[in-house]
Design a protein around this motif. Structure first.
Motif, PDB file in Angstrom:
ATOM      1  N   ARG A   1      40.734  42.111  29.260  1.00  0.00           N
ATOM      2  CA  ARG A   1      41.005  40.752  28.773  1.00  0.00           C
ATOM      3  C   ARG A   1      39.714  40.036  28.388  1.00  0.00           C
ATOM      4  NH1 ARG A   1      45.717  38.629  32.997  1.00  0.00           N
ATOM      5  NH2 ARG A   1      47.397  39.926  32.151  1.00  0.00           N
ATOM      6  N   ILE A   2      38.684  40.221  29.188  1.00  0.00           N
ATOM      7  CA  ILE A   2      37.397  39.593  28.868  1.00  0.00           C
ATOM      8  C   ILE A   2      36.857  40.136  27.548  1.00  0.00           C
ATOM      9  CG2 ILE A   2      34.978  39.404  29.597  1.00  0.00           C
ATOM     10  CD1 ILE A   2      36.063  39.474  32.529  1.00  0.00           C
ATOM     11  N   LEU A   3      36.879  41.469  27.392  1.00  0.00           N
ATOM     12  CA  LEU A   3      36.368  42.067  26.164  1.00  0.00           C
ATOM     13  C   LEU A   3      37.205  41.664  24.951  1.00  0.00           C
ATOM     14  CD1 LEU A   3      35.409  45.671  27.343  1.00  0.00           C
ATOM     15  CD2 LEU A   3      33.878  43.759  26.866  1.00  0.00           C
ATOM     16  N   THR A   4      38.510  41.540  25.141  1.00  0.00           N
ATOM     17  CA  THR A   4      39.378  41.117  24.040  1.00  0.00           C
ATOM     18  C   THR A   4      39.014  39.712  23.580  1.00  0.00           C
ATOM     19  OG1 THR A   4      41.202  42.547  24.728  1.00  0.00           O
ATOM     20  CG2 THR A   4      41.771  40.651  23.375  1.00  0.00           C
ATOM     21  N   ARG A   5      38.801  38.815  24.547  1.00  0.00           N
ATOM     22  CA  ARG A   5      38.414  37.443  24.195  1.00  0.00           C
ATOM     23  C   ARG A   5      37.064  37.417  23.482  1.00  0.00           C
ATOM     24  NH1 ARG A   5      40.797  33.435  27.480  1.00  0.00           N
ATOM     25  NH2 ARG A   5      39.431  31.961  26.381  1.00  0.00           N
ATOM     26  N   LEU A   6      36.115  38.187  23.982  1.00  0.00           N
ATOM     27  CA  LEU A   6      34.788  38.223  23.361  1.00  0.00           C
ATOM     28  C   LEU A   6      34.852  38.829  21.961  1.00  0.00           C
ATOM     29  CD1 LEU A   6      32.635  39.320  26.429  1.00  0.00           C
ATOM     30  CD2 LEU A   6      32.662  37.072  25.340  1.00  0.00           C
ATOM     31  N   ARG A   7      35.651  39.883  21.807  1.00  0.00           N
ATOM     32  CA  ARG A   7      35.794  40.503  20.483  1.00  0.00           C
ATOM     33  C   ARG A   7      36.362  39.500  19.487  1.00  0.00           C
ATOM     34  NH1 ARG A   7      35.688  41.717  16.250  1.00  0.00           N
ATOM     35  NH2 ARG A   7      36.086  43.668  15.147  1.00  0.00           N
ATOM     36  N   ALA A   8      37.328  38.685  19.951  1.00  0.00           N
ATOM     37  CA  ALA A   8      37.936  37.686  19.076  1.00  0.00           C
ATOM     38  C   ALA A   8      36.935  36.608  18.674  1.00  0.00           C
ATOM     39  CB  ALA A   8      39.141  37.046  19.772  1.00  0.00           C
ATOM     40  N   GLU A   9      35.912  36.396  19.487  1.00  0.00           N
ATOM     41  CA  GLU A   9      34.898  35.373  19.193  1.00  0.00           C
ATOM     42  C   GLU A   9      33.736  35.915  18.377  1.00  0.00           C
ATOM     43  OE1 GLU A   9      33.658  33.548  22.801  1.00  0.00           O
ATOM     44  OE2 GLU A   9      35.571  32.549  23.149  1.00  0.00           O
ATOM     45  N   GLY A  10      33.817  37.182  17.992  1.00  0.00           N
ATOM     46  CA  GLY A  10      32.783  37.724  17.123  1.00  0.00           C
ATOM     47  C   GLY A  10      31.746  38.591  17.809  1.00  0.00           C
TER      48      GLY A  10
ATOM     49  N   VAL B   1      20.244  37.681  38.396  1.00  0.00           N
ATOM     50  CA  VAL B   1      21.459  37.672  37.586  1.00  0.00           C
ATOM     51  C   VAL B   1      21.606  36.311  36.906  1.00  0.00           C
ATOM     52  CG1 VAL B   1      22.629  39.407  38.987  1.00  0.00           C
ATOM     53  CG2 VAL B   1      22.934  36.983  39.519  1.00  0.00           C
ATOM     54  N   LEU B   2      22.175  36.318  35.701  1.00  0.00           N
ATOM     55  CA  LEU B   2      22.280  35.088  34.914  1.00  0.00           C
ATOM     56  C   LEU B   2      23.362  34.159  35.435  1.00  0.00           C
ATOM     57  CD1 LEU B   2      22.005  36.624  31.323  1.00  0.00           C
ATOM     58  CD2 LEU B   2      20.189  35.579  32.703  1.00  0.00           C
ATOM     59  N   ALA B   3      24.478  34.734  35.924  1.00  0.00           N
ATOM     60  CA  ALA B   3      25.587  33.914  36.403  1.00  0.00           C
ATOM     61  C   ALA B   3      26.490  34.774  37.266  1.00  0.00           C
ATOM     62  CB  ALA B   3      26.376  33.327  35.233  1.00  0.00           C
ATOM     63  N   VAL B   4      27.236  34.115  38.166  1.00  0.00           N
ATOM     64  CA  VAL B   4      28.213  34.797  39.016  1.00  0.00           C
ATOM     65  C   VAL B   4      29.518  34.016  38.944  1.00  0.00           C
ATOM     66  CG1 VAL B   4      28.803  35.555  41.336  1.00  0.00           C
ATOM     67  CG2 VAL B   4      26.415  35.623  40.591  1.00  0.00           C
ATOM     68  N   THR B   5      30.606  34.709  38.618  1.00  0.00           N
ATOM     69  CA  THR B   5      31.925  34.080  38.621  1.00  0.00           C
ATOM     70  C   THR B   5      32.866  34.908  39.473  1.00  0.00           C
ATOM     71  OG1 THR B   5      32.890  35.246  36.735  1.00  0.00           O
ATOM     72  CG2 THR B   5      31.477  33.352  36.239  1.00  0.00           C
TER      73      THR B   5
ATOM     74  N   TYR C   1      38.368  33.906  33.751  1.00  0.00           N
ATOM     75  CA  TYR C   1      38.009  34.308  32.395  1.00  0.00           C
ATOM     76  C   TYR C   1      37.181  33.247  31.673  1.00  0.00           C
ATOM     77  CZ  TYR C   1      41.894  37.430  33.493  1.00  0.00           C
ATOM     78  OH  TYR C   1      42.722  38.323  34.110  1.00  0.00           O
ATOM     79  N   GLU C   2      37.571  31.990  31.810  1.00  0.00           N
ATOM     80  CA  GLU C   2      36.857  30.932  31.081  1.00  0.00           C
ATOM     81  C   GLU C   2      35.418  30.823  31.554  1.00  0.00           C
ATOM     82  OE1 GLU C   2      38.171  29.645  28.518  1.00  0.00           O
ATOM     83  OE2 GLU C   2      40.140  30.524  28.883  1.00  0.00           O
TER      84      GLU C   2
END
Length: 458
Positions: A45-54, A116-120, A125-126
């Motif tokens: 799902r994360i990769l799908t969202r990123l792919r949709a954003e270019g 690390v740059l960030a931890v969620t 997803y957001e």
């Protein structure tokens, strides 16, 4: 407990569809996905969202502008693997965003890897997207960046995991999933069906239904019906079975209404396969686990399932060496396994998990005793598996083709085998006409402890 889907690690070959060449100036993201199939769906799902954003999807560290590590945090051993993966990504790439179950403990991660740059946390997803945007700003091109109808998948083209809910309402003392992923939150049934329809339209031949507690699906939304689909596992299984793909049910808690699924299996609407985590058989052990202590009635249920659907395959997982487990309790488990004759069995030695209530229980079992019991349990499970598979020699079984290597040997699975966790059926000749995802009938001519060999009848 930990499974390694295709990732950036050098010993795991990336899927071809993730190797698309990025256009000039296109930001690229890599993904390391650890843990269970539920985490794999999150990664997709994360990769799908990123792919949709270019964003482009990089199959290796060097081609990525940043790397997302989707972690597992269920056991201490899984936490150690996650920390190792984060460290490897930092060494190889340097720009790392952490998400997943271990992300629920950000101080634990940054204490070991402060760069690390960030931890969620899990299924945030957001927040993951926000972290990616901050680290690698998007550069979308609306004329080029078209999202495939089925999204980005990390599994082979012919099967896909289908997550129907998140979280769990149980309070098992050894488990911290409710703390990490929250209480049960079911997806609307029509949304699940629509996703499944898109997957089947894109070529998926097998849908693997997953959640933390599949049989509780819809309880939290009072089994609401929307757009003609009711949020109840029996109705959902029937609806999914109408799509023409294999439907496999994972993580089914043995509620009484599970028996309503068996007729669907006997009819061929869903695969005759149930993945039920029994965990133990002795009532006192189950009580200390805070799980229902009804092992005898469970045997009655299993017998009833087999009467209605003789071909049903039962898979389960167990824990040995749980705090307070006596030799007599363990022997009860072995005797129960003898009677239950489960088809597919996994077993784990108990581990303390940070935050789990079982840590405070008295009478923890010594490591050497846990190892001895695990060895004895697996020996019995292996003997049962070997006998059951030997009985299949001479039978004709439907199999799905997962892989064909350069020597022409086809790796397949029967209806009784889930990918990654169960056995395989191998065809070592006459595979020239086979393709990945084909469902063919084979004759079994050899059996081992966990795998079968067969041939395509002339």
């Amino acid at each position: 407990m930990s499974q390694n889907p295709p990732s950036l690690r050098p010993d795991l070959a990336p899927r071809a569809r993730l190797t698309e060449a990025p256009r000039h100036g296109q930001p690229t993201i890599g993904m390391v996905s650890l843990g269970c199939p539920k985490a794999l769906v999150d990664s997709e799902r994360i990769l799908t969202r990123l792919r949709a954003e270019g964003y482009g999807i990089s199959p290796d560290y060097t081609g990525a502008d940043a790397v997302i590590v989707n972690t597992c945090g269920f056991l201490d051993s899984a936490k150690a693997e996650s920390l190792e993966a984060i460290g490897e990504a930092l060494t190889e790439n340097g720009r790392v965003i952490v998400t997943g179950c271990l992300g629920a403990e950000p101080d634990y991660i940054t204490g070991v890897h402060p760069r690390v740059l960030a931890v969620t946390g899990p299924h945030q997803y957001e927040q993951v997207l926000d972290a990616v945007h901050a680290a690698v700003p998007p550069n979308p091109d609306p004329f080029i960046d078209l999202l495939p109808a089925s999204g980005v998948r990390l599994t082979p083209r012919h099967y896909s995991y289908l997550k129907i809910s998140e979280g769990c309402n149980h309070k098992c003392k050894f488990c911290i999933i409710p703390d990490m992923r929250g209480r049960l939150a079911s997806r609307p049934a029509h949304a699940v069906i629509r996703e499944a329809e898109k997957l089947v339209e894109s070529g998926v031949r097998e849908l693997l239904v997953i959640s933390q507690d599949t049989s509780a699906y819809g309880v939290d939304i009072k089994h609401a019906e929307t757009n003609g689909h009711r949020a109840h596992i029996t109705d959902l299984a029937r609806d999914l079975g109408s799509l023409g793909a294999w439907v496999r049910l994972h993580y089914v808690y043995p509620y009484p209404h599970v028996r309503e699924l068996i007729p669907l299996m006997a009819e061929g609407l869903v695969l005759p396969y149930l993945d039920i985590p029994f965990q133990h058989a002795h009532p006192d052990t189950l009580k200390r686990m805070a799980r229902p202590a009804a092992a005898a009635r469970t045997l009655d249920e299993i017998a009833a399932w087999r009467r209605e659907c003789p071909d049903i395959a039962l898979r389960s997982t167990f824990i040995v060496g749980y705090p307070g487990e006596t030799e007599a309790e363990f022997q009860t488990l072995l005797d129960w396994l003898d009677e239950a004759q489960l088809d597919r069995v996994g077993c784990f030695q108990y581990e303390n998990v940070a935050g789990a209530r079982s840590n405070a229980l008295p009478d923890h079992v010594a490591q050497e005793v846990k190892q001895d019991r695990w060895d004895r349990f697996m020996a019995k499970a292996q003997a049962i598996s070997e006998a059951k598979l030997a009985a299949k020699v001479g039978q004709h079984l439907d199999v799905i083709v997962d892989d064909i290597d350069q020597d022409g040997i086809a790796t397949c699975r029967t209806k009784a085998d889930a990918p990654e966790i169960d056995g395989n059926l191998f065809i070592d000749e006459g595979t020239e006409a086979l393709s990945l995802g084909d469902i063919v009938t084979v004759e079994v001519d050899e059996a081992g402890e966990y795998d079968l060999w067969g041939r395509v009848p002339a």
